[in-house]
Motif scaffolding. Structure first.
Motif, mmCIF file in Angstrom:
data_model
loop_
_atom_site.group_PDB
_atom_site.id
_atom_site.type_symbol
_atom_site.label_atom_id
_atom_site.label_comp_id
_atom_site.label_asym_id
_atom_site.label_seq_id
_atom_site.Cartn_x
_atom_site.Cartn_y
_atom_site.Cartn_z
ATOM 1 N N THR A 179 0.849 -1.195 0.000
ATOM 2 C CA THR A 179 0.000 0.000 0.000
ATOM 3 C C THR A 179 0.879 1.238 0.000
ATOM 4 O OG1 THR A 179 -1.653 -1.189 1.302
ATOM 5 C CG2 THR A 179 -1.852 1.211 1.209
ATOM 6 N N LYS A 180 0.535 2.210 -0.814
ATOM 7 C CA LYS A 180 1.297 3.462 -0.820
ATOM 8 C C LYS A 180 1.242 4.093 0.565
ATOM 9 C CE LYS A 180 0.508 4.547 -5.707
ATOM 10 N NZ LYS A 180 -0.074 5.533 -6.654
ATOM 11 N N ALA A 181 2.380 4.641 0.999
ATOM 12 C CA ALA A 181 2.459 5.207 2.347
ATOM 13 C C ALA A 181 1.428 6.294 2.578
ATOM 14 C CB ALA A 181 3.866 5.738 2.615
ATOM 15 N N VAL A 182 1.078 7.038 1.533
ATOM 16 C CA VAL A 182 0.086 8.102 1.688
ATOM 17 C C VAL A 182 -1.282 7.532 2.057
ATOM 18 C CG1 VAL A 182 -0.642 8.140 -0.738
ATOM 19 C CG2 VAL A 182 -0.773 10.245 0.632
ATOM 20 N N ASP A 183 -1.503 6.242 1.785
ATOM 21 C CA ASP A 183 -2.773 5.590 2.099
ATOM 22 C C ASP A 183 -2.722 4.787 3.396
ATOM 23 O OD1 ASP A 183 -3.993 6.560 -0.228
ATOM 24 O OD2 ASP A 183 -3.198 4.911 -1.426
ATOM 25 N N TRP A 184 -1.594 4.823 4.084
ATOM 26 C CA TRP A 184 -1.515 4.138 5.369
ATOM 27 C C TRP A 184 -2.406 4.834 6.395
ATOM 28 C CZ3 TRP A 184 4.353 3.024 6.682
ATOM 29 C CH2 TRP A 184 4.855 2.102 5.754
ATOM 30 N N PRO A 185 -2.886 4.118 7.402
ATOM 31 C CA PRO A 185 -3.729 4.736 8.431
ATOM 32 C C PRO A 185 -2.910 5.494 9.488
ATOM 33 C CG PRO A 185 -3.477 2.408 8.889
ATOM 34 C CD PRO A 185 -2.819 2.649 7.565
ATOM 35 N N VAL A 186 -1.587 5.495 9.348
ATOM 36 C CA VAL A 186 -0.704 6.187 10.285
ATOM 37 C C VAL A 186 0.447 6.783 9.474
ATOM 38 C CG1 VAL A 186 0.576 4.058 10.730
ATOM 39 C CG2 VAL A 186 0.695 5.907 12.380
ATOM 40 N N PRO A 187 0.937 7.983 9.830
ATOM 41 C CA PRO A 187 2.040 8.590 9.077
ATOM 42 C C PRO A 187 3.291 7.712 9.102
ATOM 43 C CG PRO A 187 1.020 10.198 10.540
ATOM 44 C CD PRO A 187 0.465 8.859 10.931
ATOM 45 N N GLY A 188 3.901 7.507 7.959
ATOM 46 C CA GLY A 188 5.104 6.699 7.912
ATOM 47 C C GLY A 188 5.528 6.417 6.491
ATOM 48 N N GLY A 189 6.392 5.435 6.342
ATOM 49 C CA GLY A 189 6.869 5.101 5.015
ATOM 50 C C GLY A 189 7.701 3.838 5.021
ATOM 51 N N GLN A 190 7.989 3.328 3.814
ATOM 52 C CA GLN A 190 8.826 2.147 3.661
ATOM 53 C C GLN A 190 10.251 2.467 4.101
ATOM 54 O OE1 GLN A 190 8.428 -0.965 2.615
ATOM 55 N NE2 GLN A 190 6.466 -1.066 1.582
ATOM 56 N N VAL B 40 -10.899 5.062 12.599
ATOM 57 C CA VAL B 40 -11.931 4.112 12.173
ATOM 58 C C VAL B 40 -11.922 4.035 10.649
ATOM 59 C CG1 VAL B 40 -13.399 4.503 14.176
ATOM 60 C CG2 VAL B 40 -13.695 5.927 12.145
ATOM 61 N N GLY B 41 -12.510 2.978 10.120
ATOM 62 C CA GLY B 41 -12.572 2.822 8.665
ATOM 63 C C GLY B 41 -11.185 2.794 8.048
ATOM 64 N N PRO B 42 -10.929 3.598 7.006
ATOM 65 C CA PRO B 42 -9.618 3.609 6.354
ATOM 66 C C PRO B 42 -8.498 4.045 7.293
ATOM 67 C CG PRO B 42 -11.273 4.677 4.984
ATOM 68 C CD PRO B 42 -11.889 4.481 6.338
ATOM 69 N N ASP B 43 -8.859 4.756 8.368
ATOM 70 C CA ASP B 43 -7.855 5.248 9.314
ATOM 71 C C ASP B 43 -7.631 4.298 10.481
ATOM 72 O OD1 ASP B 43 -7.485 7.631 7.867
ATOM 73 O OD2 ASP B 43 -9.239 8.537 8.821
ATOM 74 N N PHE B 44 -8.219 3.116 10.416
ATOM 75 C CA PHE B 44 -8.034 2.157 11.506
ATOM 76 C C PHE B 44 -6.652 1.516 11.398
ATOM 77 C CE2 PHE B 44 -8.178 -2.201 13.168
ATOM 78 C CZ PHE B 44 -8.537 -1.930 14.486
ATOM 79 N N VAL B 45 -5.885 1.609 12.492
ATOM 80 C CA VAL B 45 -4.556 1.017 12.552
ATOM 81 C C VAL B 45 -4.678 -0.423 13.065
ATOM 82 C CG1 VAL B 45 -2.233 1.224 13.504
ATOM 83 C CG2 VAL B 45 -3.603 3.293 13.083
ATOM 84 N N PRO B 46 -4.128 -1.405 12.352
ATOM 85 C CA PRO B 46 -4.189 -2.789 12.820
ATOM 86 C C PRO B 46 -3.719 -2.916 14.267
ATOM 87 C CG PRO B 46 -3.295 -2.705 10.612
ATOM 88 C CD PRO B 46 -3.406 -1.281 11.070
ATOM 89 N N ARG B 47 -4.350 -3.823 15.000
ATOM 90 C CA ARG B 47 -4.102 -3.933 16.425
ATOM 91 C C ARG B 47 -2.628 -4.147 16.769
ATOM 92 N NH1 ARG B 47 -6.376 -1.699 20.400
ATOM 93 N NH2 ARG B 47 -4.232 -1.266 20.975
ATOM 94 N N ASP B 48 -1.958 -5.013 16.008
ATOM 95 C CA ASP B 48 -0.554 -5.288 16.311
ATOM 96 C C ASP B 48 0.324 -4.055 16.130
ATOM 97 O OD1 ASP B 48 -1.245 -5.588 13.608
ATOM 98 O OD2 ASP B 48 0.556 -6.735 13.172
ATOM 99 N N LEU B 49 0.050 -3.283 15.082
ATOM 100 C CA LEU B 49 0.810 -2.055 14.852
ATOM 101 C C LEU B 49 0.477 -1.004 15.900
ATOM 102 C CD1 LEU B 49 2.629 -0.122 13.344
ATOM 103 C CD2 LEU B 49 0.801 0.240 11.665
ATOM 104 N N PHE B 50 -0.808 -0.885 16.254
ATOM 105 C CA PHE B 50 -1.180 0.127 17.242
ATOM 106 C C PHE B 50 -0.580 -0.200 18.609
ATOM 107 C CE2 PHE B 50 -3.971 2.469 20.158
ATOM 108 C CZ PHE B 50 -3.889 3.726 19.581
ATOM 109 N N ASP B 51 -0.454 -1.480 18.920
ATOM 110 C CA ASP B 51 0.200 -1.873 20.172
ATOM 111 C C ASP B 51 1.636 -1.351 20.212
ATOM 112 O OD1 ASP B 51 -2.022 -3.149 21.142
ATOM 113 O OD2 ASP B 51 -1.361 -5.166 20.587
ATOM 114 N N VAL B 52 2.332 -1.467 19.086
ATOM 115 C CA VAL B 52 3.712 -0.984 18.996
ATOM 116 C C VAL B 52 3.756 0.533 19.170
ATOM 117 C CG1 VAL B 52 5.656 -0.651 17.411
ATOM 118 C CG2 VAL B 52 4.550 -2.889 17.576
ATOM 119 N N LEU B 53 2.863 1.242 18.476
ATOM 120 C CA LEU B 53 2.842 2.699 18.551
ATOM 121 C C LEU B 53 2.468 3.187 19.949
ATOM 122 C CD1 LEU B 53 1.103 3.463 15.133
ATOM 123 C CD2 LEU B 53 3.549 3.489 15.644
#
Length: 250
Positions: A25-36, A52-65
């Protein structure tokens, strides 16, 4: 000066599903600011709440953040070979390096596509000038002027000439790159530009050999810029002979 901390963690703290989503997925479409982070992992700016929706961060990633935020970190770098945190979930995988590289290659552009994009970006930047023209005479005169300016910069011996020299070399590289995507260009319509490109290539090669540049600081950047200019000039001349990049508008 404000100091911002970065937390570096193993890529094993992200699930296969999340890693695949981020890679494809292009970084601009990620639900959290970042990049490859090349093919080694990912880089994120820490957020303090999920969406929520497109801005929902997967649980495993949100745990890290969330872990990073609580620890006072501003950024998170997830990469192969980094340390594992015992307080976070660990997703065991056999060969995570190969897996991330495969995901990265899934969306990587070809060299031809990257060259075409570079040419288009350079063309659009140059064409923003009101005096810009795609005629053979205009392109050849611009290339010749860039070469003359470059040689004058080298002979000026100014204290700040290295940074300005880098700009001159990059401008010449942009002219060469943009010449490959002139809309509806035909080789026979650009004899003057071809001659100018050949002369520019000769001068850049001579400068690269003549300048005794170190491999550090501004001199290293000038050397790298000369290499880029030589590459773009080679490509432009190949295009004039009918190879490679598809022209816009053709």
């Amino acid at each position: 000066m404000k100091t911002r901390k970065t937390l570096v963690l193993s890529a094993s703290h992200l699930s296969v599903r999340t890693s695949r989503f981020l890679s494809r997925t292009k970084a601009v479409d990620w639900p959290v600011p970042g990049g490859q982070y090349s093919d080694m992992g990912f880089f994120f700016h820490v957020v303090d709440e999920n969406g929520v929706g497109p801005d929902f961060v997967p649980r495993d990633l949100f745990d890290v953040l969330e872990y990073a935020r609580i620890g006072g970190f501003t950024y998170v770098l997830i990469e192969v070979g980094a340390g594992v945190c015992p307080e976070l979930t660990f997703y065991a995988r056999r060969d995570i390096g190969s897996e991330l590289e495969a995901n990265h290659l899934y969306k990587r552009s070809t060299q031809q596509e990257l060259d075409a994009k570079k040419g288009q970006e350079a063309f659009e930047a140059l064409s923003a000038s009101a005096e810009f023209s795609t005629s053979d005479r205009d392109f050849s005169s611009r290339i010749n002027a860039a070469v003359v300016g470059l040689l004058e910069r080298v002979s000026s011996k100014m204290d700040n000439s290295m940074s300005l020299l880098q700009e001159d070399v990059q401008h010449l590289a942009d002219l060469a790159a943009s010449s490959t995507v002139i809309p509806n260009r035909a080789e026979e319509d650009y004899p003057e530009s071809r001659s100018a490109l050949q002369l520019a290539q000769q001068r850049v090669s001579e400068l690269t050999d003549a300048l005794e540049l170190s491999d550090e600081g501004e001199e290293a950047r000038v050397y790298e810029a000369l290499g880029e200019a030589n590459y773009r000039l080679d490509l432009a001349l190949a295009e004039m002979r009918g190879g490679g990049i598809a022209l816009s508008g053709s």
